[in-house]
Design a protein around this motif. Structure first.
Motif: not given
Length: 87
Positions: A45-72
């Motif tokens: 979950a931590i790696i998914a959050k860091m990579l998503g924020n670095l890539a600009g895929a989502f911002h803190d609290g987005d629904s996509l962040e929850w889904l991505t962190c859960t799936l990873v």
């Protein structure tokens, strides 16, 4: 969702992944498998959050962040449990 939320999400996913694993009932390595599942989920979950924020895929609290962190986190628990089951 800040870092405490990510760690909590990973912890819950790790506990659920360990609980649903059929090998949970076997032998002496139960505690080690429990902590491995929790650590893998939190780390995933931590790696998914860091990579998503670095890539600009989502911002803190987005629904996509929850889904991505859960799936990873689920994938990390599955991989860790499968690798330990082979022993």
């Amino acid at each position: 969702m800040g870092w405490p939320g990510i760690v909590f999400l990973g912890f819950v996913i790790g506990v659920a992944g360990w609980w649903l694993n059929p090998l949970r009932r076997s032998g002496a390595k139960r505690a080690a498998r429990f902590w491995l599942a929790v650590a893998a989920a939190v780390l995933g979950a931590i790696i998914a959050k860091m990579l998503g924020n670095l890539a600009g895929a989502f911002h803190d609290g987005d629904s996509l962040e929850w889904l991505t962190c859960t799936l990873v986190a689920l994938a990390a628990v599955t991989g860790a449990v499968c690798l330990t089951a082979r022993r």
